[in-house]
Structures are given as structure tokens and as C-alpha cells.
Write a protein that holds these residues in place. Structure first.
Motif, PDB file in Angstrom:
ATOM      1  N   ILE A 491     -16.241  67.154  15.483  1.00 59.87           N
ATOM      2  CA  ILE A 491     -16.137  68.108  16.590  1.00 59.87           C
ATOM      3  C   ILE A 491     -16.735  69.457  16.191  1.00 59.87           C
ATOM      4  CG2 ILE A 491     -14.487  69.467  17.940  1.00 59.87           C
ATOM      5  CD1 ILE A 491     -12.680  66.954  17.978  1.00 59.87           C
ATOM      6  N   GLN A 492     -16.423  69.926  15.012  1.00 62.90           N
ATOM      7  CA  GLN A 492     -16.944  71.224  14.566  1.00 62.90           C
ATOM      8  C   GLN A 492     -18.457  71.206  14.453  1.00 62.90           C
ATOM      9  OE1 GLN A 492     -15.049  73.979  14.424  1.00 62.90           O
ATOM     10  NE2 GLN A 492     -13.485  72.562  15.200  1.00 62.90           N
ATOM     11  N   ARG A 493     -19.028  70.101  13.969  1.00 64.59           N
ATOM     12  CA  ARG A 493     -20.486  69.994  13.883  1.00 64.59           C
ATOM     13  C   ARG A 493     -21.120  69.988  15.276  1.00 64.59           C
ATOM     14  NH1 ARG A 493     -21.306  64.706  11.561  1.00 64.59           N
ATOM     15  NH2 ARG A 493     -23.547  65.151  11.755  1.00 64.59           N
ATOM     16  N   ALA A 494     -20.467  69.281  16.204  1.00 62.14           N
ATOM     17  CA  ALA A 494     -21.013  69.178  17.557  1.00 62.14           C
ATOM     18  C   ALA A 494     -20.950  70.511  18.295  1.00 62.14           C
ATOM     19  CB  ALA A 494     -20.261  68.102  18.340  1.00 62.14           C
ATOM     20  N   LEU A 495     -19.932  71.315  18.015  1.00 57.86           N
ATOM     21  CA  LEU A 495     -19.816  72.618  18.666  1.00 57.86           C
ATOM     22  C   LEU A 495     -20.971  73.545  18.323  1.00 57.86           C
ATOM     23  CD1 LEU A 495     -15.976  73.264  18.308  1.00 57.86           C
ATOM     24  CD2 LEU A 495     -17.239  72.887  20.449  1.00 57.86           C
ATOM     25  N   MET A 496     -21.668  73.255  17.237  1.00 63.82           N
ATOM     26  CA  MET A 496     -22.820  74.064  16.833  1.00 63.82           C
ATOM     27  C   MET A 496     -24.076  73.703  17.623  1.00 63.82           C
ATOM     28  SD  MET A 496     -21.350  75.921  14.612  1.00 63.82           S
ATOM     29  CE  MET A 496     -22.749  76.796  13.897  1.00 63.82           C
ATOM     30  N   ALA A 499     -25.932  71.459  23.422  1.00 64.52           N
ATOM     31  CA  ALA A 499     -26.036  70.285  24.285  1.00 64.52           C
ATOM     32  C   ALA A 499     -24.824  69.366  24.161  1.00 64.52           C
ATOM     33  CB  ALA A 499     -27.310  69.508  23.952  1.00 64.52           C
ATOM     34  N   LEU A 500     -24.073  69.500  23.062  1.00 67.27           N
ATOM     35  CA  LEU A 500     -22.953  68.597  22.823  1.00 67.27           C
ATOM     36  C   LEU A 500     -21.599  69.298  22.840  1.00 67.27           C
ATOM     37  CD1 LEU A 500     -24.461  66.426  19.929  1.00 67.27           C
ATOM     38  CD2 LEU A 500     -24.477  65.969  22.388  1.00 67.27           C
ATOM     39  N   ALA A 501     -21.578  70.579  23.109  1.00 72.20           N
ATOM     40  CA  ALA A 501     -20.319  71.332  23.061  1.00 72.20           C
ATOM     41  C   ALA A 501     -19.307  70.815  24.073  1.00 72.20           C
ATOM     42  CB  ALA A 501     -20.596  72.816  23.288  1.00 72.20           C
ATOM     43  N   GLU A 502     -19.775  70.432  25.267  1.00 69.89           N
ATOM     44  CA  GLU A 502     -18.875  69.903  26.296  1.00 69.89           C
ATOM     45  C   GLU A 502     -18.161  68.645  25.780  1.00 69.89           C
ATOM     46  OE1 GLU A 502     -19.339  67.227  30.295  1.00 69.89           O
ATOM     47  OE2 GLU A 502     -20.848  68.793  29.983  1.00 69.89           O
ATOM     48  N   ALA A 508     -11.782  66.917  21.514  1.00 67.83           N
ATOM     49  CA  ALA A 508     -10.675  67.679  20.934  1.00 67.83           C
ATOM     50  C   ALA A 508      -9.422  67.546  21.795  1.00 67.83           C
ATOM     51  CB  ALA A 508     -11.067  69.146  20.790  1.00 67.83           C
ATOM     52  N   GLY A 509      -9.598  67.581  23.115  1.00 66.75           N
ATOM     53  CA  GLY A 509      -8.463  67.416  24.016  1.00 66.75           C
ATOM     54  C   GLY A 509      -7.845  66.030  23.918  1.00 66.75           C
ATOM     55  N   ALA A 510      -8.696  65.004  23.830  1.00 63.78           N
ATOM     56  CA  ALA A 510      -8.183  63.630  23.718  1.00 63.78           C
ATOM     57  C   ALA A 510      -7.448  63.429  22.403  1.00 63.78           C
ATOM     58  CB  ALA A 510      -9.340  62.640  23.835  1.00 63.78           C
ATOM     59  N   LEU A 511      -7.982  64.000  21.324  1.00 63.39           N
ATOM     60  CA  LEU A 511      -7.343  63.858  20.014  1.00 63.39           C
ATOM     61  C   LEU A 511      -5.970  64.527  20.008  1.00 63.39           C
ATOM     62  CD1 LEU A 511      -7.651  62.894  17.072  1.00 63.39           C
ATOM     63  CD2 LEU A 511      -8.650  65.144  16.543  1.00 63.39           C
ATOM     64  N   LYS A 512      -5.883  65.698  20.616  1.00 69.05           N
ATOM     65  CA  LYS A 512      -4.605  66.397  20.690  1.00 69.05           C
ATOM     66  C   LYS A 512      -3.600  65.578  21.506  1.00 69.05           C
ATOM     67  CE  LYS A 512      -2.460  70.772  22.094  1.00 69.05           C
ATOM     68  NZ  LYS A 512      -2.692  72.121  22.691  1.00 69.05           N
ATOM     69  N   ALA A 513      -4.054  65.036  22.627  1.00 64.72           N
ATOM     70  CA  ALA A 513      -3.169  64.232  23.471  1.00 64.72           C
ATOM     71  C   ALA A 513      -2.694  62.984  22.729  1.00 64.72           C
ATOM     72  CB  ALA A 513      -3.896  63.837  24.757  1.00 64.72           C
ATOM     73  N   LEU A 514      -3.572  62.392  21.942  1.00 61.74           N
ATOM     74  CA  LEU A 514      -3.206  61.208  21.176  1.00 61.74           C
ATOM     75  C   LEU A 514      -2.137  61.543  20.146  1.00 61.74           C
ATOM     76  CD1 LEU A 514      -3.938  58.180  20.733  1.00 61.74           C
ATOM     77  CD2 LEU A 514      -5.518  58.956  18.962  1.00 61.74           C
TER      78      LEU A 514
END
Length: 615
Positions: A491-496, A499-502, A508-514
Motif C-alpha cells: 500500500i505504501q509503495r502504491a501511494l507513491m 495512478a494507483l493511490a485510489e 487499506a480500508g479492506a485490510l482494516k475491516a478484515l
């Protein structure tokens, strides 16, 4: 498929860097590609053209032998001659010392070309691998090495007619065979009596001998079987007796075919009911199949899990490739089938020529779904194979981490492709419409073959119970925490990458919910409440894992795309395809996770409180 396989192996997983490890020092990308080329050719020539034949001409028993089409014999021989049974083994025993990730990629071609013809290879190598891990030196020499050479084939015999998945209830018994039994050079010798069900490749004429690995219970001093799984031991039971040099003695062991199961799919592999010790083939003067103890008494299930876990990843790969075969068939059909006209500003113009159905948005939806399921599943299976290479060749700390991560992912590697690549096969039928429902096209067979994968090697529900009931809570959640850290790093790599931040934020939301649902499921401390909704948990967990895999693949594709654009390289269709499939998964599939988790975190009692009379 080959382009995708190369991208995942070399661009994403960087499998060619494994040549820097001493075990693989003799290899290079050239040798890896040579293996892939050979297996692709054999699958194309010996498997794919006869997949339909082996489906139509089911194995049959003539009273003496199981009869299979000549194509099955030819394909089996070609697979043996390829050396793939021993692909990952040491040079000293005829192996190639290939990385597991290359071995699995190569085997993907056979699964795609004709899974009903190639399943015996997976069973044989898994059987031999178990013996290499838990057998005596002579058991390795006599049984495992002859399996790696293809002289013998192997099976796994777990289930019984009265005890399918409930292995604690098996009643096959093993008793010491005479006063000299403990000193037999092949291992403590026992006589086995009982029945085993659902045994793939349990009887055939494809090899000189069949090596059965059989779970049975040794009676206690009172003659009673020890209840539960702690009483289970493991035995190697050859169809034909052998001496300490591995030579056939001419004696038939007391293992008899009781019948063939006639299946919806996977028809190319004989599926059998075997009777052990019924007296049809009395050996050495009495009834009872002769078997040799593997490992220690009472540790049979622990030993067998070595093969079962390997088989579960193999099942996942098989499900993936059946889905992939259907995807390619429906894609080809959609590109060539004219039907309908595009909707313009004034509606449809009937005077204009029809367009290929791939131009319709809903057909693209179905194809994109298949692509996201099958390519995502292939990435997951190859990632798990790469973990096996880390487990065996990385420094100790990294090897331990890989082993723990592999243990967490195995239920997903088996179950997720079995469900969602089956759905891909259903969508492939839908793309073809009425033609897809006929035997004029292969997609209906792919669906029938794939339907088994949600059942064998541990049903969907069993994988769910293993995941929520054992894997996520073992060692205080250590494995789940490790996996979460891996996901967060992606997730941290993708936030950089803008095009992939969304996608990164969605994951991140799904992981937290899990994580929240996992805690909530066990909040009452009552296993019955926690595990009642284990299957929705498995589905949510699997989709979260696949979203992670797709995000990691998308990072690789996005970086390569930006490099290609900067360099003025024109052909970027492969990369755009990967990014589109990832986008589809995040927008169409990942949103399903909260609905699955809702019943988990509330410990919903709808299912467990249902009274059987109300049905």
C-alpha cells in the motif's frame, strides 16, 4: 498466457535472480525458458488435442484392468520423459534442481492443456516428496526415487465411505505382520484392512506399480482403535510387492479395486474405491494388504499434511488454469462472433453491419472479470511457489518468515481459485451464449472439470475453518500480523504512484475491516459463534489477498509502463491489460468485502440457529 507468465515470473517475481543462490547456480533465464518451452510444446501436442477424448472416453474396468484411451498413455509417457516429476529434486536422484516457481509455471501448461490427463503427475510427485521428508532411507530409495523416475506412480488414500472429510473417524486398521515385522528392511511391516474412497489414479496401467500412501489406525493393547486424529498412522502400501532393491517380486498386494466413481468432470483420471485386505489377492499366504510404517505411530496426519498442503496449492493452480483456458476460449469467440450493433446518438442503425460481440460493454465486463480472476489467481499461485523457494534456500530468518506466510496463504491458494476461476468458467459459457452450453465448444467441459476443485483436498468450508479457526489466531495472530505488514508495505509503495493511490486507499480500508472482523468474530470466545460464518470470512479474506496481489502486480506494470512511455516504446498492450484488470478488481470485486464481513463481525446466528425441521 505465455506473455503473462513471463511478466509475472521475471518482471514481477524476478525469478531469474534465483540463479544467484547456490542450489540454482547452474541455471539462468535461458534454462528456465527452455523448460517452459518444452512443457508448453508437450502440453500443446500431447494434452490439449486429446482433452475432449479423455472426457468422452471415461476410464472403465474390464474386470481385470482399468482401460484408458491411448492418448492418456501417450501423454503420461511424454510427461515422464520431460523429467518434470523430479524437476525440483537433487541432481543425484535425477532431478533438475529447478526452483519451485519455475516448476509450477511449467506445470501450468499441462493443467491448462488437459487436467484430466495430467493430475497423476501432481499426485506422484507429492507422494514422493512426502516420502523424501518422512520416509526411511530405504523407503526413499525404493519408492520415492522410482516415482520421480516415473517407473511407479503414487496416490494418497485418506477418505473412507463413512468418513469423508472427518479423518478422525476412519476405521482402516493396521496390525503388525508377524514376529519379524519390526525388522523388515522397508520399515515396520503391517497388515491393513479397510476401505478407501475417492482415490484418484487408484488403479491404472500407466506405470509398473502404484504406491499408495494410506492413513490407518493401529489398535491399542485392548484391540480398540484410538479415537480422534492422534491415533492415525501413515503407511506406504504398494499395489505390487517389491524387494529391498525396488524390483517387483511378482506378488500382487491385497489391494483391490471395488469400483470406479463416475464424475461430472475430471473424467480422464480414474477415481476409485479401494479395498485393502479383503482377501481377493492374499499375499504371502494370508489376507491383509502389506504396508510399511512411515514416520512414527500416531503421526500419520502430520506427515500426510506435507502432501496435502502441496496438493492444495496444486489444486489451486489446476483451478486457475481451467479458468484461464475458458477465458482464452471465450475471448477468441468474442473477437470473432458478429452480433448486434453499437448504440449511437439515434439508437441502433439496423442497416449497419454487425460488430463482434467484444465491442459490447457487458461482454467486456465478463471478459474483464475472467481476466482479473485468472491472472490474479495465477499471480497468487506463483507467489506461493516463490515462498517455497524462500523457505528452502533463503537465510534462516527469511526462510522462517516465508514458511509462516505460506501457511497463512495456503487456504486461500486452494480455495480462492477454486471458487472464482469456476465463476470465470461460468462467465465463459455466458459469453458464448447457447453455444457455450453445447459440447461443440470446450467451455462447458472446463466448467465441469473445475467444479471438483471446491471439493477435493479439503472442501471450501474446511479451508474456512482452518483459516479462521487456526491460521489467523495461531501464535497470537503472528501470521496474520506478518501478512498485514506485507500488505501495508505494498500500500505504501502504491501511494507513491498517483495512478494507483485510489486502489491503495481501498485496500487499506479492506485490510482494516478484515482486522476488525477477525477480532469481533472471536470477541465472545465461543468457537461455535466465531466459526459459524467462517466461509464468508474466507471469501472476504481471499478477496483482500487478491486485491493485494493485484496492487503489487499493478505497481510493477505501472512502473514498466512509465519507463516504456519515457523511452518511446510502442507496444504496451500487455501492461495496459494488467492495469485494467486490476482496476476492474478494485472497483467491481473489492467492494464485496464489507458485506461478507458484516455477518462475521456481528457473529450472525442465522445459519447456526436454523432448525432442521424448518427446512
Amino acid at each position: 498466457m505465455r506473455q503473462t507468465l513471463d511478466f509475472l515470473l521475471y518482471d514481477w517475481l524476478q525469478a531469474d535472480t534465483l540463479k544467484n543462490r547456490s542450489r540454482f547456480a547452474d541455471h539462468s533465464r535461458d534454462t528456465f525458458d527452455a523448460v517452459l518451452d518444452t512443457c508448453e510444446r508437450i502440453a500443446r501436442e500431447k494434452f490439449a488435442p486429446f482433452n475432449r477424448v479423455t472426457d468422452a472416453e471415461e476410464p472403465r474396468f474390464d474386470g481385470e484392468r482399468v482401460i484408458q484411451p491411448q492418448a492418456t498413455h501417450d501423454a503420461s509417457r511424454a510427461y515422464v520423459e520431460s523429467g518434470m516429476l523430479a524437476a525440483a529434486q537433487d541432481y543425484e536422484i535425477g532431478g533438475m534442481q529447478l526452483p519451485c516457481v519455475i516448476e509450477m509455471a511449467a506445470n501450468a501448461f499441462f493443467a491448462k492443456g488437459g487436467i484430466g490427463m495430467g493430475g497423476g503427475g501432481m499426485l506422484t510427485s507429492g507422494n514422493a516428496n512426502l516420502l523424501m521428508a518422512h520416509g526411511t532411507p530405504l523407503q526413499k530409495e525404493v519408492f520415492a526415487k522410482n516415482e520421480f523416475s516415473g517407473r511407479f506412480f503414487g496416490t494418497m488414500c485418506l477418505s473412507e465411505p463413512q468418513a469423508g472429510s472427518s479423518l478422525s473417524d476412519i476405521v482402516t486398521r493396521a496390525t503388525l505382520d508377524g514376529a519379524d515385522a519390526a525388522g523388515d528392511p522397508l520399515g515396520p511391516r503391517y497388515r491393513l484392512r479397510g476401505n478407501k474412497m475417492w482415490i484418484s489414479n487408484g488403479e491404472h496401467e500407466l506405470a509398473e506399480n502404484i504406491v499408495h500412501l494410506v492413513l490407518a489406525k493401529i489398535p491399542g493393547p485392548d484391540g480398540a482403535l484410538v479415537p480422534g486424529t492422534r491415533g492415525i498412522s501413515l503407511f506406504v502400501v504398494p499395489k505390487k510387492m517389491v524387494d529391498a532393491e525396488g524390483r517387483l517380486t511378482g506378488e500382487r498386494n491385497d489391494v483391490a479395486l471395488a469400483g470406479l466413481n463416475h464424475k461430472l468432470g475430471y473424467r480422464g483420471i480414474p477415481n476409485t474405491l479401494l479395498n485393502f485386505g479383503e482377501g481377493k489377492f492374499p499375499v504371502r499366504g494370508s489376507a491383509g494388504a502389506i504396508g510399511y510404517l512411515v514416520g512414527q505411530p500416531g503421526e500419520g496426519l502430520r506427515c500426510m499434511f506435507h502432501m496435502m498442503n502441496e496438493a492444495r496449492i496444486g489444486v489451486g493452480l489446476g483451478a486457475t488454469m481451467l479458468g484461464y483456458a475458458g477465458y482464452e476460449a471465450s475471448l477468441d469467440y468474442a473477437r470473432g462472433r458478429p452480433q448486434g450493433r453499437p448504440i449511437g446518438p439515434g439508437g441502433k442503425d439496423a442497416t449497419r453491419p454487425q460488430v463482434p460481440i467484444i465491442q459490447h460493454a457487458d461482454v467486456k465486463r465478463m471478459l474483464l472479470a475472467q481476466k482479473s480472476y485468472c491472472e490474479g489467481a495465477l499471480a497468487l499461485e506463483l507467489y506461493c511457489a516463490r515462498l517455497v523457494d524462500e523457505l528452502h534456500t533463503a537465510p534462516p530468518e527469511l526462510a522462517a518468515e516465508a514458511g509462516l506466510l505460506l501457511e497463512m496463504l495456503t487456504p486461500i491458494a486452494k480455495s480462492w481459485p477454486s471458487e472464482w476461476c469456476l465463476e470465470a468458467n461460468s462467465l465463459a459459457i455466458q459469453v458464448l451464449g447457447g453455444y457455450g452450453y453445447t459440447r461443440d465448444y470446450p467451455v462447458e467441459q472446463y466448467w465441469r472439470d473445475n467444479r471438483l476443485n471446491m471439493i477435493h483436498e479439503g472442501t471450501h468450508g474446511i479451508q474456512a475453518l482452518d483459516l479462521l479457526g487456526r491460521k489467523v489466531v495461531m501464535d497470537g495472530g503472528k501470521g496474520l500480523m506478518l501478512l498485514a505488514n506485507k500488505v501495508n508495505a505494498t500500500i505504501q509503495r502504491a501511494l507513491m504512484l498517483p495512478a494507483l493511490a485510489e486502489h491503495a486507499n481501498a485496500l487499506a480500508g479492506a485490510l482494516k475491516a478484515l482486522g476488525n472482523a477477525t477480532k469481533a468474530a472471536w470477541a465472545s470466545g465461543v468457537p461455535e459463534e466465531a466459526l459459524a460464518n467462517a466461509t464468508p470470512y474466507l471469501q472476504a479474506f481471499g478477496h483482500t489477498v487478491l486485491a493485494w496481489v493485484w496492487l503489487d502486480v499493478a505497481i510493477c506494470a505501472q512502473e514498466h509502463l512509465e519507463q516504456a512511455t519515457a523511452a518511446g516504446q510502442g507496444d504496451t498492450a500487455l501492461l495496459h491489460g494488467k492495469l485494467a484488470a486490476a482496476r476492474f478488481f478494485f472497483r467491481y470485486e473489492l467492494p464485496k468485502v464489507p458485506a461478507w464481513l458484516k455477518v462475521v463481525e456481528t457473529r450472525d446466528d442465522t445459519c447456526r440457529s436454523m432448525n432442521d425441521a424448518w427446512f
